[in-house]
Design a protein around this motif. Sequence first.
Motif, mmCIF file in Angstrom:
data_model
loop_
_atom_site.group_PDB
_atom_site.id
_atom_site.type_symbol
_atom_site.label_atom_id
_atom_site.label_comp_id
_atom_site.label_asym_id
_atom_site.label_seq_id
_atom_site.Cartn_x
_atom_site.Cartn_y
_atom_site.Cartn_z
ATOM 1 N N VAL A 1 -18.076 -3.899 -12.429
ATOM 2 C CA VAL A 1 -16.760 -3.608 -12.133
ATOM 3 C C VAL A 1 -15.797 -4.988 -12.409
ATOM 4 N N LYS A 2 -14.729 -5.053 -12.804
ATOM 5 C CA LYS A 2 -14.112 -6.200 -13.063
ATOM 6 C C LYS A 2 -13.287 -6.680 -11.802
ATOM 7 N N VAL A 3 -13.390 -7.926 -11.608
ATOM 8 C CA VAL A 3 -13.041 -8.369 -10.128
ATOM 9 C C VAL A 3 -11.847 -9.611 -10.718
ATOM 10 N N LEU A 4 -10.688 -9.477 -10.342
ATOM 11 C CA LEU A 4 -9.740 -10.445 -10.592
ATOM 12 C C LEU A 4 -8.999 -11.411 -9.478
ATOM 13 N N PRO A 5 -8.939 -12.440 -9.314
ATOM 14 C CA PRO A 5 -8.232 -13.204 -8.159
ATOM 15 C C PRO A 5 -6.966 -12.859 -8.340
ATOM 16 N N PHE A 6 -6.281 -12.718 -7.091
ATOM 17 C CA PHE A 6 -4.946 -12.438 -7.017
ATOM 18 C C PHE A 6 -4.082 -13.868 -6.631
ATOM 19 N N ASN A 7 -3.047 -14.263 -7.472
ATOM 20 C CA ASN A 7 -2.818 -15.731 -7.175
ATOM 21 C C ASN A 7 -1.176 -15.735 -7.523
ATOM 22 N N TYR A 8 -0.587 -14.519 -7.300
ATOM 23 C CA TYR A 8 0.562 -14.433 -7.442
ATOM 24 C C TYR A 8 1.383 -14.594 -5.991
ATOM 25 N N ASP A 9 2.819 -14.216 -6.206
ATOM 26 C CA ASP A 9 3.382 -14.347 -4.904
ATOM 27 C C ASP A 9 2.947 -13.191 -3.848
ATOM 28 N N LEU A 10 2.804 -13.436 -2.476
ATOM 29 C CA LEU A 10 2.128 -12.269 -1.703
ATOM 30 C C LEU A 10 3.415 -11.739 -1.030
ATOM 31 N N SER A 11 3.701 -10.409 -2.168
ATOM 32 C CA SER A 11 4.855 -9.558 -1.764
ATOM 33 C C SER A 11 4.470 -8.302 -2.501
ATOM 34 N N ALA A 12 5.268 -7.212 -2.242
ATOM 35 C CA ALA A 12 4.953 -6.130 -3.115
ATOM 36 C C ALA A 12 5.506 -6.280 -4.497
ATOM 37 N N TYR A 13 6.604 -7.148 -4.694
ATOM 38 C CA TYR A 13 7.197 -7.438 -5.962
ATOM 39 C C TYR A 13 6.040 -8.477 -6.603
ATOM 40 N N GLY A 14 5.247 -9.263 -5.975
ATOM 41 C CA GLY A 14 4.361 -10.207 -6.603
ATOM 42 C C GLY A 14 3.171 -9.156 -7.310
ATOM 43 N N PHE A 15 2.789 -8.203 -6.367
ATOM 44 C CA PHE A 15 1.809 -7.210 -6.808
ATOM 45 C C PHE A 15 2.158 -6.517 -8.142
ATOM 46 N N ALA B 1 0.784 -1.115 0.105
ATOM 47 C CA ALA B 1 -0.074 -0.025 -0.012
ATOM 48 C C ALA B 1 0.724 1.144 -0.005
ATOM 49 N N ALA B 2 1.783 1.175 0.808
ATOM 50 C CA ALA B 2 2.907 2.483 0.866
ATOM 51 C C ALA B 2 3.573 2.604 -0.544
ATOM 52 N N GLU B 3 3.927 1.498 -1.205
ATOM 53 C CA GLU B 3 4.836 1.541 -2.398
ATOM 54 C C GLU B 3 3.954 1.936 -3.642
ATOM 55 N N PHE B 4 2.487 1.257 -3.715
ATOM 56 C CA PHE B 4 1.816 1.769 -4.873
ATOM 57 C C PHE B 4 1.045 2.969 -4.632
ATOM 58 N N PHE C 1 0.426 -6.741 -11.384
ATOM 59 C CA PHE C 1 -0.296 -5.275 -11.963
ATOM 60 C C PHE C 1 0.240 -5.165 -13.399
ATOM 61 N N LYS C 2 1.677 -5.598 -13.729
ATOM 62 C CA LYS C 2 2.242 -5.669 -15.031
ATOM 63 C C LYS C 2 1.439 -6.216 -16.025
ATOM 64 N N ARG C 3 1.336 -7.635 -15.684
ATOM 65 C CA ARG C 3 0.635 -8.872 -16.517
ATOM 66 C C ARG C 3 -1.033 -8.314 -16.535
ATOM 67 N N GLN C 4 -1.776 -7.705 -15.663
ATOM 68 C CA GLN C 4 -2.950 -7.139 -16.111
ATOM 69 C C GLN C 4 -3.174 -5.833 -16.525
ATOM 70 N N GLY C 5 -2.138 -5.269 -17.009
ATOM 71 C CA GLY C 5 -2.193 -3.949 -17.547
ATOM 72 C C GLY C 5 -2.744 -2.873 -16.756
ATOM 73 N N ILE C 6 -2.742 -3.109 -15.301
ATOM 74 C CA ILE C 6 -2.976 -2.112 -14.274
ATOM 75 C C ILE C 6 -1.795 -1.210 -13.839
ATOM 76 N N ARG C 7 -2.218 0.197 -14.186
ATOM 77 C CA ARG C 7 -1.232 1.310 -13.809
ATOM 78 C C ARG C 7 -1.016 1.252 -12.373
ATOM 79 N N SER C 8 0.152 1.313 -11.911
ATOM 80 C CA SER C 8 0.280 0.928 -10.343
ATOM 81 C C SER C 8 1.566 2.083 -10.207
#
Length: 161
Positions: free
Chosen positions: A132-146, A75-78, A150-157
């Motif tokens: 609203v689009k709802v996506l499940p999150f199934n990546y590594d549980l870390s800031a890096y994973g998020f 949350a702090a990073e993004f 976001f990159k893979r989903q095209g979400i501007r972070s």
Amino acid sequence: MMEEHSIFHRMISHLRSTCRYYTGYPKVLGPSRVIHFTSEREFVHILHQGYPVVVAFTIRGNLTKHLDRVLEEAAAEFYPHVKFMRVECPKYPGFCLTRQRKEYPFIEIFHSPEQASTRERGADPNITKYAVKVLPFNYDLSAYGFREYFKRQGIRSSDPK
């Protein structure tokens, strides 16, 4: 010997202050950027701000402590491009049950709210419905994973460089 210690100390201090993924030292994150869920109305208000919202559906437990740290860091990073919200499901079971999941904790990402078509017969013209689009999150549980997610989903972070 004292001189070597100060060089080492300066080197480690520099590493801690500059390396994003140095995990052996607590990061100074400032005030919490994680929003605590209080109502569906507030949730809808946050969605309408136009930012993606990462929602962690949680129950109290040891795994939640790790999740809380990850959420605070991410949350702090993004901030301010992605909002992070935590829902304590025992306090708000109705909201959690609508997600139809049995395993806790889990994370979903809500983004791109758009006004839904209002061509339903008998629909109240005073009520605006949103899809609203709802996506499940199934990546590594870390800031890096998020970030990777976001990159893979095209979400501007973050701000464009």
